[in-house]
Motif scaffolding. Sequence first.
Motif, mmCIF file in Angstrom:
data_model
loop_
_atom_site.group_PDB
_atom_site.id
_atom_site.type_symbol
_atom_site.label_atom_id
_atom_site.label_comp_id
_atom_site.label_asym_id
_atom_site.label_seq_id
_atom_site.Cartn_x
_atom_site.Cartn_y
_atom_site.Cartn_z
ATOM 1 N N GLY A 28 51.999 -7.191 -101.717
ATOM 2 C CA GLY A 28 50.399 -7.700 -100.601
ATOM 3 C C GLY A 28 50.307 -7.434 -99.177
ATOM 4 N N PRO A 29 48.937 -8.028 -98.761
ATOM 5 C CA PRO A 29 49.276 -8.184 -97.204
ATOM 6 C C PRO A 29 49.693 -9.666 -97.089
ATOM 7 C CG PRO A 29 47.037 -8.785 -97.832
ATOM 8 C CD PRO A 29 47.993 -8.777 -99.332
ATOM 9 N N THR A 30 50.678 -9.171 -95.518
ATOM 10 C CA THR A 30 51.549 -10.551 -95.002
ATOM 11 C C THR A 30 50.071 -11.381 -94.151
ATOM 12 O OG1 THR A 30 53.273 -9.755 -94.173
ATOM 13 C CG2 THR A 30 53.043 -11.734 -93.283
ATOM 14 N N VAL A 31 49.616 -12.309 -94.733
ATOM 15 C CA VAL A 31 48.611 -13.135 -94.289
ATOM 16 C C VAL A 31 48.663 -13.595 -92.840
ATOM 17 C CG1 VAL A 31 46.800 -12.647 -96.247
ATOM 18 C CG2 VAL A 31 48.291 -14.648 -95.574
ATOM 19 N N TYR A 32 48.532 -12.580 -91.809
ATOM 20 C CA TYR A 32 48.677 -13.765 -90.259
ATOM 21 C C TYR A 32 47.157 -13.148 -89.759
ATOM 22 C CZ TYR A 32 50.936 -9.814 -88.842
ATOM 23 O OH TYR A 32 51.349 -8.105 -88.417
ATOM 24 N N SER A 33 47.025 -11.881 -89.991
ATOM 25 C CA SER A 33 45.974 -11.339 -88.979
ATOM 26 C C SER A 33 44.946 -10.644 -89.718
ATOM 27 C CB SER A 33 46.474 -10.390 -87.877
ATOM 28 O OG SER A 33 46.438 -9.746 -88.698
ATOM 29 N N ARG A 34 44.301 -10.302 -89.251
ATOM 30 C CA ARG A 34 43.152 -8.826 -90.384
ATOM 31 C C ARG A 34 44.157 -7.805 -90.566
ATOM 32 N NH1 ARG A 34 36.964 -9.618 -90.604
ATOM 33 N NH2 ARG A 34 37.682 -8.148 -91.985
ATOM 34 N N ASP A 77 65.184 -9.773 -90.390
ATOM 35 C CA ASP A 77 65.286 -11.247 -89.891
ATOM 36 C C ASP A 77 65.890 -11.609 -88.890
ATOM 37 O OD1 ASP A 77 65.510 -11.216 -92.885
ATOM 38 O OD2 ASP A 77 68.113 -10.826 -93.189
ATOM 39 N N GLU A 78 65.076 -11.069 -87.875
ATOM 40 C CA GLU A 78 65.289 -11.313 -86.377
ATOM 41 C C GLU A 78 63.485 -11.248 -86.208
ATOM 42 O OE1 GLU A 78 66.746 -7.823 -84.882
ATOM 43 O OE2 GLU A 78 68.809 -9.015 -84.555
ATOM 44 N N GLY A 79 63.651 -11.599 -84.402
ATOM 45 C CA GLY A 79 62.477 -12.454 -84.012
ATOM 46 C C GLY A 79 60.933 -13.878 -84.713
ATOM 47 N N GLU A 80 60.425 -13.367 -83.803
ATOM 48 C CA GLU A 80 59.517 -14.399 -84.724
ATOM 49 C C GLU A 80 58.888 -14.396 -85.621
ATOM 50 O OE1 GLU A 80 56.059 -16.053 -81.701
ATOM 51 O OE2 GLU A 80 56.866 -14.414 -80.565
ATOM 52 N N ASP A 81 58.118 -15.363 -86.623
ATOM 53 C CA ASP A 81 57.895 -15.778 -87.435
ATOM 54 C C ASP A 81 56.068 -15.892 -87.116
ATOM 55 O OD1 ASP A 81 56.114 -17.390 -89.402
ATOM 56 O OD2 ASP A 81 57.372 -18.688 -89.944
ATOM 57 N N LYS A 82 55.823 -14.175 -87.939
ATOM 58 C CA LYS A 82 53.977 -13.778 -88.017
ATOM 59 C C LYS A 82 53.313 -15.157 -88.121
ATOM 60 C CE LYS A 82 55.289 -9.491 -89.951
ATOM 61 N NZ LYS A 82 55.055 -8.318 -90.862
ATOM 62 N N LEU A 83 53.318 -15.774 -88.634
ATOM 63 C CA LEU A 83 52.371 -16.884 -88.905
ATOM 64 C C LEU A 83 52.535 -17.466 -87.761
ATOM 65 C CD1 LEU A 83 52.416 -16.462 -92.814
ATOM 66 C CD2 LEU A 83 50.536 -18.079 -91.939
ATOM 67 N N GLU A 84 53.463 -18.416 -87.598
ATOM 68 C CA GLU A 84 53.774 -19.017 -86.154
ATOM 69 C C GLU A 84 53.175 -18.871 -84.993
ATOM 70 O OE1 GLU A 84 54.432 -22.327 -85.859
ATOM 71 O OE2 GLU A 84 55.624 -22.419 -87.715
ATOM 72 N N LYS A 85 52.913 -17.102 -85.418
ATOM 73 C CA LYS A 85 52.741 -16.387 -84.084
ATOM 74 C C LYS A 85 51.185 -16.505 -84.165
ATOM 75 C CE LYS A 85 53.294 -11.729 -82.067
ATOM 76 N NZ LYS A 85 53.912 -10.782 -82.520
#
Length: 448
Positions: A28-34, A77-85
């Motif tokens: 399913g989707p990562t729920v951090y944006s539409r 496993d790099e970069g910023e956390d999507k939900l934090e963003k």
Amino acid sequence: MLKLYNTLKRETEEFKPLSEVVKIYTCGPTVYSRAHIGNLTAYVYWDLLVRVLKASGFDVKRVLNLTDVGHLVSDGDEGEDKLEKGAEREGKTVWEIADNYIKAFMADYRDLELVEPEVLARATDYIEEDMRAVDLMREHGFVYETKDGVYYDTAKFDEYADFARLNLEGLQAGARVEFSAEKKNASDFAVWKFIQPGERHAMRWDYLGRPGYPGWHLECATIIHKELGEPIDIHTGGIDHIPVHHTNEIAECFAAYGTKLSRYWLHCNFITIDGEKISKSLGNTYMLDDLAKQGFTALDYKMWVLSGHYQSTRNFTFESLAAAKQRRLNWRNKIAEYYQSNLPGDRDAMDGVMAAVENNLNSPEAFSIIDNANLSLEQWGLIDQLFGLKLLEDTPDISANSYALIKEREEARETRDFAKADELRDKLAELNIEVNDTADGPVWRYIK
Ligand code: AMP
Ligand code: ZN
């Protein structure tokens, strides 16, 4: 007989489930944006899969996960956390972000008339299972610990490269030097991440004496284990999931439980927009709302998606969306025609539609058959069940309420009261109905 293209074997084969109830899992989707229209294509195609299975006589138990736990932006496993963003962008907590975008996703889901999964699994509800799976992987000797987290030693799983036909030597040679110096192999990945002092990460759970959070792929393996029991019959996702996400799900499942994850794997392809990849910088990241502003409904969009095959790359343009919208209207007017003529349905056409979708979900072929068929109401009901397009619901027989208007207009024309006839024509137009005068009398159709 239902045939599906199985990524596992790179061939189309007859689908035979293990038991009466077909077990399906959809990433399913990562729920951090539409969700944009590219993301949504997958759910439309897997809706078709479920509907075709049901039409072919199978019972289905499907799990769809919602990735509400903070994961990193890149596969590596790099970069910023999507939900934090997302939280930072909107001045909300990560939990609010997850809740809001789950609601938004489910609203799109329903607007697209997608069959609800039997289980909607939020990743954060499975953290205990994730920890137990990591325990098992440790016990079985598949993982090692670094400062950064618990990593999967991909060299320990002989079949690691098989699913995606990976070239591990090439991957190793091409690995960037700075890329987590502590990793043993370039393809190793985090099954659990530790939160470093000073790192901003609101979603955290204590495990191994430190705050941390699960690696991205783990939730799918543990949710499947808990909710369905592996091996499941069908696992679905986008083609981008093959080399990393699904490869790692398979590896984790084997390391933790000693089992195979799924027997059939289906992957859908990507869409481009005006020939370009979907990206914020190009300003072509359309959501369903953006289509609505231009007069297109979710079901017009669904028509567009199903007009193509799930394995082909598709190019979205507003012209092709307009064509899909027109096609849906044409089909509705076939229904309107049926109300007025009661011609018998075409049995062969309906068989052809079923044969097409049972042949690896060939919806474009099914659609071409429908374009040229005369179907009965009962058959249109089956088409609606098969594709979830609300054709019948959106095409009421106007005989009951508006037919009087048509009759009145007819009479006005006969008495040469053209002013009244025009007035009635306008009234009908307000009801989205157009009347054409033919040698056999007036024939009505929907204009919208
Ligand atoms: P994202 O949240 O951007 O990682 O997207 C989630 C999933 O949506 C991806 O893993 C893909 O399977 C799917 N997806 C993203 N972009 C597209 C696209 N342009 N066409 C089809 N599917 C896409
Ligand atoms: Zn997954």
